[in-house]
Design a protein around this motif. Structure first.
Motif, PDB file in Angstrom:
ATOM      1  N   ILE A  34      39.583  53.994  40.282  1.00  0.00           N
ATOM      2  CA  ILE A  34      39.459  53.028  41.374  1.00  0.00           C
ATOM      3  C   ILE A  34      40.296  51.818  40.968  1.00  0.00           C
ATOM      4  N   LEU A  35      41.239  51.441  41.788  1.00  0.00           N
ATOM      5  CA  LEU A  35      42.106  50.301  41.495  1.00  0.00           C
ATOM      6  C   LEU A  35      41.647  49.100  42.316  1.00  0.00           C
ATOM      7  N   VAL A  36      41.241  48.041  41.629  1.00  0.00           N
ATOM      8  CA  VAL A  36      40.849  46.800  42.285  1.00  0.00           C
ATOM      9  C   VAL A  36      41.992  45.795  42.135  1.00  0.00           C
ATOM     10  N   LEU A  37      42.551  45.386  43.250  1.00  0.00           N
ATOM     11  CA  LEU A  37      43.652  44.421  43.220  1.00  0.00           C
ATOM     12  C   LEU A  37      43.094  43.009  43.103  1.00  0.00           C
ATOM     13  N   GLY A  38      43.741  42.200  42.279  1.00  0.00           N
ATOM     14  CA  GLY A  38      43.229  40.880  41.949  1.00  0.00           C
ATOM     15  C   GLY A  38      43.316  39.882  43.089  1.00  0.00           C
ATOM     16  N   ALA A  39      42.545  38.821  42.951  1.00  0.00           N
ATOM     17  CA  ALA A  39      42.549  37.698  43.889  1.00  0.00           C
ATOM     18  C   ALA A  39      42.084  36.470  43.116  1.00  0.00           C
ATOM     19  N   TYR A  40      41.938  35.370  43.810  1.00  0.00           N
ATOM     20  CA  TYR A  40      41.746  34.083  43.145  1.00  0.00           C
ATOM     21  C   TYR A  40      40.478  34.042  42.295  1.00  0.00           C
ATOM     22  N   ILE A  71      40.292  50.401  37.261  1.00  0.00           N
ATOM     23  CA  ILE A  71      41.390  49.553  36.802  1.00  0.00           C
ATOM     24  C   ILE A  71      41.295  48.227  37.551  1.00  0.00           C
ATOM     25  N   VAL A  72      41.211  47.130  36.808  1.00  0.00           N
ATOM     26  CA  VAL A  72      41.251  45.805  37.430  1.00  0.00           C
ATOM     27  C   VAL A  72      42.631  45.217  37.144  1.00  0.00           C
ATOM     28  N   SER A  73      43.384  44.966  38.191  1.00  0.00           N
ATOM     29  CA  SER A  73      44.779  44.573  38.041  1.00  0.00           C
ATOM     30  C   SER A  73      45.001  43.216  38.677  1.00  0.00           C
ATOM     31  N   GLY A  74      45.548  42.293  37.900  1.00  0.00           N
ATOM     32  CA  GLY A  74      45.768  40.961  38.447  1.00  0.00           C
ATOM     33  C   GLY A  74      46.647  40.124  37.544  1.00  0.00           C
ATOM     34  N   ASP A  75      46.635  38.854  37.809  1.00  0.00           N
ATOM     35  CA  ASP A  75      47.515  37.897  37.140  1.00  0.00           C
ATOM     36  C   ASP A  75      46.832  37.336  35.898  1.00  0.00           C
ATOM     37  N   HIS A  76      47.429  37.634  34.754  1.00  0.00           N
ATOM     38  CA  HIS A  76      47.022  37.000  33.492  1.00  0.00           C
ATOM     39  C   HIS A  76      48.290  36.592  32.749  1.00  0.00           C
ATOM     40  N   GLY A  77      49.201  35.989  33.518  1.00  0.00           N
ATOM     41  CA  GLY A  77      50.484  35.601  32.960  1.00  0.00           C
ATOM     42  C   GLY A  77      50.469  34.270  32.235  1.00  0.00           C
TER      43      GLY A  77
END
Length: 209
Positions: A34-40, A71-77
């Motif tokens: 299951i892919l969870v797309l990131g948000a704020y 899978i939790v996918s998001g911004d960790h830049g």
């Protein structure tokens, strides 16, 4: 002519994806992840309402045994902004085993999140979770990248009307951009790296400082 083409692509993406957007009860076969797309995420680490709803739906799908990996996918830049650890903490607090949660720290866009799900996490069959306004584009990208992808919309509440209007307008442009990227160019994401198959242990994706 250009404007007509712009809206035609928008409509094409939406219609293409529609047949793969389902409810949880419609899918009976287990998927790779299951892919969870990131948000704020707020500065104190709390997830926004939209992200809360995506994660809660992922928990529901997980409990229905539609996949045993998330899978939790998001911004960790940046050090001071971290979507993925906040997402993992949320799911751990819902009693999901940490080993079954994979963090994608470089999901800087919808396209990159899905490309990396395929090439880093080695998924072939996937459920994508996000709000309905965003879901058609995500499913379209995944299908163009060769994944057997299904989308489930996380819209259990009404969101801020002004905010949603802006999101939907921006989404039209984003569909046009990703139509070109996914269908014709398929550029590599900002970061790739070694494969981390979801058949393994998600703890390997934890921060190791």
């Amino acid at each position: 002519m250009i404007v007509a083409g712009f809206f035609s692509i928008n409509q094409y993406v939406e219609q293409f994806a529609q047949k793969y957007i389902i409810t949880p009860d419609m899918l009976t076969v287990k998927t790779d992840a299951i892919l969870v797309l990131g948000a704020y995420v707020y500065p104190d680490g709390r997830v926004s309402d939209m992200l809360n709803d995506r994660l809660s739906l992922a928990q529901e799908l997980y409990e229905k045994k539609l996949s045993d990996k998330i899978i939790v996918s998001g911004d960790h830049g940046q050090e001071d902004y971290d979507e993925v650890n906040a997402m993992k903490i949320f799911l751990k607090d819902k009693n999901i085993l940490p080993a079954n949660i994979f963090m994608d720290h470089a999901g800087f866009s919808t396209y990159e999140s899905i490309y990396r799900a395929r090439d880093i996490f080695k998924v072939k069959k996937i459920i994508i979770v996000t709000q309905g306004y965003h879901l058609s584009r995500a499913v379209f990208i995944a299908r163009e990248l060769g994944l057997e992808a299904y989308g489930v919309a996380s819209d259990p509440r009404e969101y801020n009307a002004t905010q949603m209007r802006n999101y939907k307008l921006r989404e039209i442009a984003a569909r046009n951009k990703d139509f070109i990227l996914a269908k014709f160019i398929q550029p590599k994401p900002t970061f790739l790296g070694d494969a981390i198959s979801v058949s393994g242990d998600g703890s390997i994706t934890d921060d190791h400082n």
